[in-house]
Design a protein around this motif. Structure first.
Motif: not given
Length: 231
Positions: A1-6, A87-92
């Motif tokens: 999860m930390t990597r996705v946030l980065d 995953a990061a794109t979906a989060l943003v």
């Protein structure tokens, strides 16, 4: 999860397009509404609606195209996996839509408190969007933003995979499918049934639930394309 946030932070380097410009747009809409009234020779005599919210979609989602076409190759060069980037794109996308939905909810409240900006104008609280309850109203604002953003993410993924040829084929192919579907519906005289069915649905369903399903489908398609996209 930390990597996705980065990875999400990397995408937010483009924060003016993803955050600042979309947030500035609602603040400008009352002024744009006033200018439209003046250009039409109106001085807000009686209640009226200004349909400016679609402009927000155009401003809010363009950053996701840049994310896919510019940030994606850069992120892969840093060793980011495609799964992490997706995953990061979906989060943003989700965070941006949730933030903008909340901002629109706040502007709707201000609009009501000021009597339609002192001119009986409706920009954020137009009749087609009105819902009883803050959560339902927020969902109606957020749904179209998520869906439109997902389309842009899919378009960016298609571009990364097949470049301009893929975009042209997707546009013309989609238009051909829609035209064929319309011809079939017209031939079988299904339009009355379809319009009747849609007319029976609540605006919450049409503007929140349906866009969410569409966003999930577009996001899934984008992931399938992105898995084989090159830089």
């Amino acid at each position: 999860m930390t990597r996705v946030l980065d990875v999400a932070r990397i995408q937010l380097v483009n924060w003016p397009t993803l955050v600042a410009y979309p947030l500035a747009m609602p603040a400008l809409m009352p002024l744009l509404g006033l200018l439209i009234d003046i250009s039409n020779g109106e001085t807000a005599i009686g209640p009226h609606e200004n349909y400016l919210l679609p402009m927000l979609l155009g401003v809010a989602v363009t950053g996701h195209l840049q994310t896919m076409t510019q940030v994606f190759p850069f992120a892969l060069g840093l060793g980011v996996t495609r799964r992490q980037f997706a995953a990061a794109t979906a989060l943003v996308v989700t965070a941006q839509a949730a933030l903008l939905g909340s901002v629109l909810l706040a502007f709707d409240a201000v609009e009501q408190l000021t009597g339609g900006w002192g001119r009986e104008s409706r920009i954020f609280g137009i009749g087609a969007l009105h819902q009883d309850g803050l959560v339902a109203q927020w969902a109606v604002y957020t749904g179209p933003i998520v869906a439109t953003s997902a389309i842009c993410v899919l378009a960016g993924a298609v571009f990364q995979r097949w470049r301009q040829t893929g975009i042209y084929l997707a546009v013309f192919g989609g238009a051909a499918v829609l035209a064929a579907a319309g011809a079939v519906v017209a031939t079988l005289h299904w339009w009355p049934s379809i319009t009747g069915f849609l007319g029976d649905q609540s605006s919450l369903t049409l503007l929140a639930a349906v866009p969410l399903v569409f966003a999930l489908a577009s996001g899934g398609a984008a992931w399938l394309v992105l898995r084989r996209a090159t830089t």
